[in-house]
Design an enzyme around this catalytic site. Structure first.
Site, PDB file in Angstrom:
ATOM      1  N   SER A   1     -67.773  13.574 -31.766  1.00  0.00           N
ATOM      2  CA  SER A   1     -66.790  12.511 -31.866  1.00  0.00           C
ATOM      3  C   SER A   1     -67.510  11.274 -32.361  1.00  0.00           C
ATOM      4  O   SER A   1     -68.660  11.046 -31.983  1.00  0.00           O
ATOM      5  CB  SER A   1     -66.188  12.250 -30.469  1.00  0.00           C
ATOM      6  OG  SER A   1     -64.851  11.865 -30.557  1.00  0.00           O
ATOM      7  N   ARG A   2     -66.842  10.493 -33.213  1.00  0.00           N
ATOM      8  CA  ARG A   2     -67.517   9.319 -33.766  1.00  0.00           C
ATOM      9  C   ARG A   2     -67.695   8.240 -32.707  1.00  0.00           C
ATOM     10  O   ARG A   2     -68.656   7.492 -32.723  1.00  0.00           O
ATOM     11  CB  ARG A   2     -66.724   8.781 -34.961  1.00  0.00           C
ATOM     12  CG  ARG A   2     -66.594   9.786 -36.093  1.00  0.00           C
ATOM     13  CD  ARG A   2     -65.474   9.414 -37.021  1.00  0.00           C
ATOM     14  NE  ARG A   2     -64.246   9.154 -36.278  1.00  0.00           N
ATOM     15  CZ  ARG A   2     -63.133   8.665 -36.789  1.00  0.00           C
ATOM     16  NH1 ARG A   2     -63.084   8.390 -38.069  1.00  0.00           N
ATOM     17  NH2 ARG A   2     -62.062   8.451 -36.043  1.00  0.00           N
TER      18      ARG A   2
ATOM     19  N   ASP B   1     -44.059  15.091 -33.960  1.00  0.00           N
ATOM     20  CA  ASP B   1     -45.278  15.427 -33.208  1.00  0.00           C
ATOM     21  C   ASP B   1     -44.900  15.966 -31.826  1.00  0.00           C
ATOM     22  O   ASP B   1     -45.317  17.065 -31.459  1.00  0.00           O
ATOM     23  CB  ASP B   1     -46.228  14.220 -33.120  1.00  0.00           C
ATOM     24  CG  ASP B   1     -47.420  14.531 -32.235  1.00  0.00           C
ATOM     25  OD1 ASP B   1     -48.380  15.146 -32.730  1.00  0.00           O
ATOM     26  OD2 ASP B   1     -47.375  14.211 -31.028  1.00  0.00           O
TER      27      ASP B   1
ATOM     28  N   ILE C   1     -55.867  13.429 -25.898  1.00  0.00           N
ATOM     29  CA  ILE C   1     -55.557  14.757 -25.350  1.00  0.00           C
ATOM     30  C   ILE C   1     -56.821  15.480 -24.872  1.00  0.00           C
ATOM     31  O   ILE C   1     -56.767  16.257 -23.910  1.00  0.00           O
ATOM     32  CB  ILE C   1     -54.747  15.609 -26.366  1.00  0.00           C
ATOM     33  CG1 ILE C   1     -54.052  16.750 -25.647  1.00  0.00           C
ATOM     34  CG2 ILE C   1     -55.625  16.139 -27.490  1.00  0.00           C
ATOM     35  CD1 ILE C   1     -53.066  16.360 -24.606  1.00  0.00           C
TER      36      ILE C   1
ATOM     37  N   LYS D   1     -52.145  21.571 -31.551  1.00  0.00           N
ATOM     38  CA  LYS D   1     -50.928  21.616 -32.358  1.00  0.00           C
ATOM     39  C   LYS D   1     -50.733  20.273 -33.060  1.00  0.00           C
ATOM     40  O   LYS D   1     -51.183  19.274 -32.533  1.00  0.00           O
ATOM     41  CB  LYS D   1     -49.694  21.948 -31.511  1.00  0.00           C
ATOM     42  CG  LYS D   1     -49.503  21.151 -30.225  1.00  0.00           C
ATOM     43  CD  LYS D   1     -49.272  19.685 -30.211  1.00  0.00           C
ATOM     44  CE  LYS D   1     -48.173  19.067 -30.978  1.00  0.00           C
ATOM     45  NZ  LYS D   1     -47.929  17.658 -30.525  1.00  0.00           N
TER      46      LYS D   1
HETATM   47  P1  NAP Z   1     -56.159  10.562 -30.729  1.00  0.00           P
HETATM   48  O1  NAP Z   1     -56.570  10.213 -29.346  1.00  0.00           O
HETATM   49  O2  NAP Z   1     -55.643   9.481 -31.596  1.00  0.00           O
HETATM   50  O3  NAP Z   1     -57.324  11.260 -31.550  1.00  0.00           O
HETATM   51  C1  NAP Z   1     -58.277  12.131 -31.005  1.00  0.00           C
HETATM   52  C2  NAP Z   1     -59.649  11.792 -31.561  1.00  0.00           C
HETATM   53  O4  NAP Z   1     -59.792  12.296 -32.867  1.00  0.00           O
HETATM   54  C3  NAP Z   1     -59.905  10.306 -31.699  1.00  0.00           C
HETATM   55  O5  NAP Z   1     -60.269   9.732 -30.484  1.00  0.00           O
HETATM   56  C4  NAP Z   1     -61.009  10.255 -32.736  1.00  0.00           C
HETATM   57  O6  NAP Z   1     -62.253  10.349 -32.074  1.00  0.00           O
HETATM   58  C5  NAP Z   1     -60.762  11.503 -33.571  1.00  0.00           C
HETATM   59  N1  NAP Z   1     -60.207  11.121 -34.864  1.00  0.00           N
HETATM   60  C6  NAP Z   1     -59.073  10.436 -35.094  1.00  0.00           C
HETATM   61  N2  NAP Z   1     -58.893  10.235 -36.412  1.00  0.00           N
HETATM   62  C7  NAP Z   1     -59.956  10.800 -37.018  1.00  0.00           C
HETATM   63  C8  NAP Z   1     -60.373  10.911 -38.369  1.00  0.00           C
HETATM   64  N3  NAP Z   1     -59.639  10.398 -39.371  1.00  0.00           N
HETATM   65  N4  NAP Z   1     -61.507  11.564 -38.627  1.00  0.00           N
HETATM   66  C9  NAP Z   1     -62.259  12.081 -37.634  1.00  0.00           C
HETATM   67  N5  NAP Z   1     -61.932  11.979 -36.331  1.00  0.00           N
HETATM   68  C10 NAP Z   1     -60.784  11.352 -36.028  1.00  0.00           C
HETATM   69  O7  NAP Z   1     -55.081  11.724 -30.721  1.00  0.00           O
HETATM   70  P2  NAP Z   1     -54.552  12.654 -29.516  1.00  0.00           P
HETATM   71  O8  NAP Z   1     -53.383  12.030 -28.863  1.00  0.00           O
HETATM   72  O9  NAP Z   1     -55.679  13.097 -28.677  1.00  0.00           O
HETATM   73  O10 NAP Z   1     -53.960  13.854 -30.377  1.00  0.00           O
HETATM   74  C11 NAP Z   1     -54.799  14.773 -31.058  1.00  0.00           C
HETATM   75  C12 NAP Z   1     -54.036  16.059 -31.300  1.00  0.00           C
HETATM   76  O11 NAP Z   1     -53.569  16.544 -30.039  1.00  0.00           O
HETATM   77  C13 NAP Z   1     -52.779  15.852 -32.163  1.00  0.00           C
HETATM   78  O12 NAP Z   1     -52.625  16.921 -33.048  1.00  0.00           O
HETATM   79  C14 NAP Z   1     -51.634  15.824 -31.148  1.00  0.00           C
HETATM   80  O13 NAP Z   1     -50.425  16.303 -31.676  1.00  0.00           O
HETATM   81  C15 NAP Z   1     -52.169  16.748 -30.067  1.00  0.00           C
HETATM   82  N6  NAP Z   1     -51.589  16.477 -28.735  1.00  0.00           N
HETATM   83  C16 NAP Z   1     -51.533  15.181 -28.255  1.00  0.00           C
HETATM   84  C17 NAP Z   1     -50.903  14.937 -27.032  1.00  0.00           C
HETATM   85  C18 NAP Z   1     -50.795  13.536 -26.460  1.00  0.00           C
HETATM   86  O14 NAP Z   1     -50.151  13.368 -25.396  1.00  0.00           O
HETATM   87  N7  NAP Z   1     -51.375  12.514 -27.051  1.00  0.00           N
HETATM   88  C19 NAP Z   1     -50.383  15.997 -26.296  1.00  0.00           C
HETATM   89  C20 NAP Z   1     -50.523  17.296 -26.787  1.00  0.00           C
HETATM   90  C21 NAP Z   1     -51.123  17.518 -28.009  1.00  0.00           C
HETATM   91  P3  NAP Z   1     -63.521   9.528 -32.614  1.00  0.00           P
HETATM   92  O15 NAP Z   1     -63.044   8.200 -33.096  1.00  0.00           O
HETATM   93  O16 NAP Z   1     -64.424   9.434 -31.414  1.00  0.00           O
HETATM   94  O17 NAP Z   1     -64.094  10.379 -33.718  1.00  0.00           O
END
Ligand code: NAP
Length: 307
Positions: free
Chosen positions: A33-34, A165, A11, A87
């Site tokens: 970010s890691r 979610d 996101i 969110k």
């Molecule tokens: P994601 O790509 O899986 O995670 C975002 C980043 O967070 C990862 O690339 C990772 O970066 C870091 N991360 C993940 N687990 C972690 C941990 N245990 N400790 C520390 N850092 C961690 O998820 P996303 O889809 O972007 O979603 C993130 C948030 O945005 C959620 O709450 C979701 O509901 C919301 N959202 C998502 C979407 C969608 O379409 N995907 C849409 C609207 C809102 P590093 O590995 O580089 O640290």
């Protein structure tokens, strides 16, 4: 204002980085970010280090999944930074309350964002429903988890909410547009045998005037996503589609916009205003409905899910 973006994943890359880049209010001054980074922006792997090195950055936007996000939010608030949360604002209601109290104590702004509330036609739907007598409202939120969360195992781990979610986006719209509050009365949650969160769910709600209000969530939709809220009132019918981007009243299209396009730019404009005027914007009503579904919902075992 200088801002740091934390958790450079799906996101952040899809929405936050472009929204910040096109905003007159913000300069993306660091990432934390890691593994991820943004080309041309100083990259940190450790939040505490960034907070220490960059006192000029007063605002931190957290795009991590909900479970790990809490510790990051706490650290940023304690370091007296204004914080913007993706969110859902937390993995539990108590966590969110703690963050709000901490933000108040440290006199920083805290914004629990609900991006779907910023969809183009949500204000018009709210305005139309304001003086209507509701009889029936049905939310249908069906999408393909493999498309929207490719290989993101956290969505199926405890605290990741599963199909809630995306479902919480629908609930964020519901709680924005309905003039009267509803509360959950029953739910059925379908958990794949090999996962910790549901992949499908149905919920029913009690409405003060007795309207029939329900929600259907499905994460195995093979085709185009369906993000729809249909309402029948004594005075006519409303259909909100595309996650809030398209509104039809009594069969006539009021207006139609491209899905997510304006949502994140509006969130960042609101964050800029919140920082300027100070205060906390944290509405927990969508998360409360999800918590109620997990409290009251009947658990059904569904077929195992693999990516
Ligand atoms: P994601 O790509 O899986 O995670 C975002 C980043 O967070 C990862 O690339 C990772 O970066 C870091 N991360 C993940 N687990 C972690 C941990 N245990 N400790 C520390 N850092 C961690 O998820 P996303 O889809 O972007 O979603 C993130 C948030 O945005 C959620 O709450 C979701 O509901 C919301 N959202 C998502 C979407 C969608 O379409 N995907 C849409 C609207 C809102 P590093 O590995 O580089 O640290």
């Amino acid at each position: 204002m200088e801002i740091a973006l934390v958790g450079i994943g799906k996101i952040a890359v899809d929405q936050h980085v472009p929204a910040i880049a096109q905003s007159p209010d913000w300069d993306l001054s660091a990432t934390v970010s890691r593994n991820g980074s943004v080309s041309g922006v100083p990259a940190y792997t450790d939040l505490d280090r960034m907070l220490e090195d960059r006192p000029d950055i007063r605002v931190v936007s957290l795009c991590l999944p909900p479970v790990p996000r809490f510790e990051y939010a706490k650290a940023a608030i304690k370091a007296r930074r204004h914080v913007m949360l993706e969110k859902p604002p937390g993995a539990t209601l108590s966590e969110c309350q703690e963050l709000a109290e901490l933000a108040e104590k440290h006199r920083v702004s805290l914004y629990a964002t609900w991006h779907s509330r910023q969809a183009d036609m949500v204000p018009a739907a709210k305005a139309w429903l304001a003086d209507k007598d509701l009889r029936y409202l049905k939310i249908t939120w069906r999408e393909n988890v493999r498309q929207w969360h490719p290989n993101q195992d956290w969505v199926f781990e405890a605290g990741g909410l599963g199909v809630f979610d995306p479902g919480i986006n629908a609930l964020s719209i519901l709680t924005e547009i309905l003039p009267d509050p509803v509360h959950l009365t029953s739910a059925e949650l379908h958990f794949p045998g090999n996962r910790e969160t549901p992949i499908a769910a149905t919920c029913r709600f009690s409405h003060p005037a007795g309207a029939d209000v329900s929600l259907e969530l499905d994460w195995l939709e093979p085709g185009e996503p369906k993000w729809t809220i249909e309402a029948e009132t004594e005075q006519g019918r409303m259909l909100l589609e595309n996650g809030g981007g398209k509104l039809t009243i009594d069969g006539r299209i009021v207006d139609e916009h491209d899905g997510l396009a304006g949502e994140y730019p509006r969130l960042y404009a609101q964050m800029a205003q919140l920082v300027r005027r100070g205060g906390i914007d944290m509405d927990l009503s969508p998360l409360r409905h999800v918590a109620d579904a997990f409290l009251l919902g009947k658990r059904v075992t569904a077929p195992a899910f693999d990516w």
